[in-house]
Design an enzyme around this catalytic site. Structure first.
Site, PDB file in Angstrom:
ATOM      1  N   GLU A  13      87.322  48.997  63.869  1.00 40.98           N
ATOM      2  CA  GLU A  13      86.158  49.872  63.971  1.00 40.98           C
ATOM      3  C   GLU A  13      84.948  49.033  63.607  1.00 40.98           C
ATOM      4  OE1 GLU A  13      84.288  53.237  61.248  1.00 40.98           O
ATOM      5  OE2 GLU A  13      86.099  53.967  62.228  1.00 40.98           O
TER       6      GLU A  13
ATOM      7  N   CYS B  90      77.956  52.541  59.734  1.00 37.27           N
ATOM      8  CA  CYS B  90      78.400  52.089  61.049  1.00 37.27           C
ATOM      9  C   CYS B  90      78.003  53.081  62.137  1.00 37.27           C
ATOM     10  CB  CYS B  90      79.901  51.854  61.053  1.00 37.27           C
ATOM     11  SG  CYS B  90      80.877  53.250  60.462  1.00 37.27           S
TER      12      CYS B  90
END
Length: 647
Positions: free
Chosen positions: A257, A296
């Site tokens: 990720e 993120c």
């Protein structure tokens, strides 16, 4: 840089059942706000092969002796245990520069994932030590031969040392797989504090979780084909780890990720006076400043109609100007520091790179003030906003990510242009669209969907309950309107069962009249079906049951719901084609009033065969049955065969 005011904590690793102190000098970690030395972290002296062997042999064996529900219940109890000790984590989280609100996402949001995964496992999986994947496949005529299907390493980013760890270990532990956690060095002290409490709880078997604070050394060299690696962090680091020779040679699963240049699009139909405009400005500013932009999922690209670019720039700057930076412990502070001075230097380098291609509107320097006497500028960075006039002609804002409170405005001409600009980021974790126009939202979502992990639509109707652009959603159940949380329901005066397949719209719904359940309903259904279970007929036994009273048959509830939502006259609906995903959520007792809501969830067009008199398709309806308190009592999908108009 300030010197230490007290002895730094030596952050220890937890390996092979013991707390291990680095044999080397370690890395100095400083307070993000004050610059004081607070911790020394290192992993020198760790035998990484031994760590992996211990996890497989000790932790894996112990976990697999537990049933799936036992593992899930351990997660639930662990979540409760950690919540009782959350203030310790909040105190340490402040050292990372996080405000209380920033820390909430990391700490309580992380703990919440334990409850979420525990609930999913206990609800969706069997109480066995294994699961069978799917139904048996028939390979022989007489069914005498048929098949069935029967140490993870987690490397976490610095920005969420608690949540990043917990959301990864939860599914691993439910699956009976031990975890080795490797947090980012600069925030490892907070992850270590939580692991210390996890170990102290005694709720997980020994070896189920191990912690490496410091460098990973030759850990990857000792991974085998049966191991799994998950990674959260920068794309560059992720690509480097994923290309490790041992990962490639043994085809070891590697789930990455990576940080991404997420976008937020303002609809072309939105005017300055619309609620969506203010919602858009508020959300962009929040995503830029929450966790000082170290998320993120943070909004990095702000895609705006070209005729509104100046208006948006002015409104956004005005809101960002009001953000108070400083010591998170001071009242009124809305944005804290980046994690460390090195992180600030990295952000500043990327800001300078962006400035070569984009116009700097605000921020990007040390010309700011801080609230709090102890706060120093070493790790603080101001909200920084760029304008890229030519987002189709330069790749800079689509490839350069300043991992802090930095974002870039980009103008677009029409929805197709907005979709194209969004796609230049080569994919992201999340994208969002602000518009009250359903057609505009549908066009943008369908055009952008392939490039984003999830897409969020915000308008005046759903904003009050929306979790926001970048919120983690461990409880999300993908499945369509009413469960996916964002599809707009379409109400019409014509009963949907009176419409042809071609005329039905995704999201079209019907809310039925109400029906109060009586004792006669229960008795009659029991006599008709032959189901005389004690909870329906034995008053005394029912009082001692988990229900505490007599309740209606679950199948009566869905039968009654069908009676409420079915249109009885002949029409385009030809037949009931099936029922799937049925869940009974709450019991229905005598005197309770139920109501059903059906929504078009999916349409599957079927090719017309020569022997069929009528073209047809399958419609999947999302069904919700609620009681008088608005509580869901049953959820399921109904499939109907519906006539199509002739081509």
């Amino acid at each position: 840089m300030k010197s230490a005011t007290k002895t730094a904590i030596k952050t220890k690793s937890y390996i092979c059942g013991e707390w291990f102190e680095s044999a080397g000098p370690g890395t100095e970690i400083r307070h993000a706000v004050t610059g004081d030395l607070i911790a020394i972290t290192g992993s020198e002296g760790i035998d990484f092969a031994k760590v992996l062997d211990y996890g497989r042999r000790q932790g894996g064996t112990a976990l697999r002796e537990m049933t799936i529900h036992e593992r899930a219940n351990a997660l639930k109890q662990l979540g409760k245990y950690l919540l009782e000790r959350k203030e310790t984590f909040y105190t340490m989280s402040a050292c990372t520069g996080a405000t209380r609100a920033d820390s909430w996402v990391d700490i309580e949001g992380g703990i919440g994932t334990l409850f979420s995964y525990s609930s999913v496992a206990r609800r969706e999986l069997t109480d066995e030590t294994f699961i069978v994947e799917g139904a048996p496949e028939r390979l022989a005529a007489n069914n005498t031969f048929e098949p069935t299907h029967l140490v993870s390493v987690h490397i976490n980013a610095f920005n969420f040392p608690c949540w990043g760890m917990l959301e990864k270990i939860a599914p691993s532990l439910v699956a009976g797989v031990p975890a080795v956690v490797k947090p980012a060095t600069d925030s490892a002290y907070l992850a270590a504090a939580m692991v210390k409490e996890i170990v102290a709880s005694g709720l997980l078997p020994e070896g189920a979780i191990q912690l490496i604070c410091g460098r990973a050394g030759d850990l990857f060299d000792h991974l085998t084909e049966q191991d799994v690696v998950t990674f959260t962090g920068s794309a560059d680091t992720g690509q480097r780890l994923r290309s490790h020779p041992n990962i490639i040679r043994k085809s070891i699963p590697f789930n990455m990720e990576a940080d991404s240049l997420n976008c937020c699009i303002l609809g072309q139909t939105v005017s300055r006076d619309d609620p969506e405009f203010d919602l858009f400005i508020k959300e962009v500013a929040r995503e830029m400043t929450s966790k000082a932009g170290q998320k993120c999922t943070a909004i990095r690209r702000i895609i705006v109609p070209q005729d509104k670019i100046q208006t948006v720039a002015e409104a956004l700057q005005a809101r960002l100007d009001k953000v108070v930076m400083g010591d998170p412990g001071e009242a009124g502070v809305k944005m804290g520091a980046l994690l460390c001075a090195a992180q600030k230097a990295a952000v500043d380098a990327n800001v300078k790179a962006l400035a070569e291609h984009c116009k700097l509107l605000m921020g990007g320097d040390d010309n700011f003030t801080l609230m709090g006497e102890k706060a120093v500028k070493d790790a603080f960075y101001p909200p920084t906003l760029f304008l890229c006039d030519n987002p189709r002609e330069t790749i800079a804002p689509h490839t350069i990510e300043a991992f802090g409170p930095v974002s870039t405005l980009m103008p677009y001409r029409d929805p197709d242009d907005a979709i194209h600009i969004a796609s230049l980021g080569k994919g992201s974790l999340v994208g969002s669209v602000f518009t009250h126009d359903g057609r505009e939202a549908a066009k943008i979502i369908l055009g952008c969907a392939a490039y984003h992990g999830r897409m969020l639509v915000i308008d005046r109707d759903c904003a009050g309950e929306s979790t926001g652009h970048g919120s983690p959603l461990p409880t999300l159940v993908h499945g369509g309107p009413g469960r996916a949380g964002g599809a707009k329901r379409v109400h019409t005066d014509v009963h949907p069962f009176k419409k042809y397949f071609d005329d039905l719209q995704i999201g079209e719904s019907l809310t039925t009249h109400r029906r109060t359940v009586t004792e006669a309903d229960i008795v009659n259904f029991g006599c008709l079906s032959g189901d005389h279970f004690y909870a329906h007929f034995d008053e005394l036994a029912a009082q001692d049951s988990l229900f505490g009273k007599r309740v209606a048959h679950g199948y009566f509830v869905i039968s009654a719901a069908a009676g409420m939502f079915v249109e009885p006259s002949p029409g385009p609906v030809l037949a009931n084609y099936g029922l799937e995903n049925l869940r009974f959520i709450e019991p229905v007792g005598i005197g309770d009033t139920i109501q059903a809501k059906i929504t078009v969830k999916q349409k599957i067009r079927k090719a017309r065969r020569e022997d069929e008199p009528q073209a047809r398709g399958v419609v999947i309806w999302d069904v919700e049955v609620s009681n008088q308190n608005g509580e869901k009592v049953a959820l399921y999908d109904v499939l109907t065969l519906v006539a199509r108009r002739e081509d």
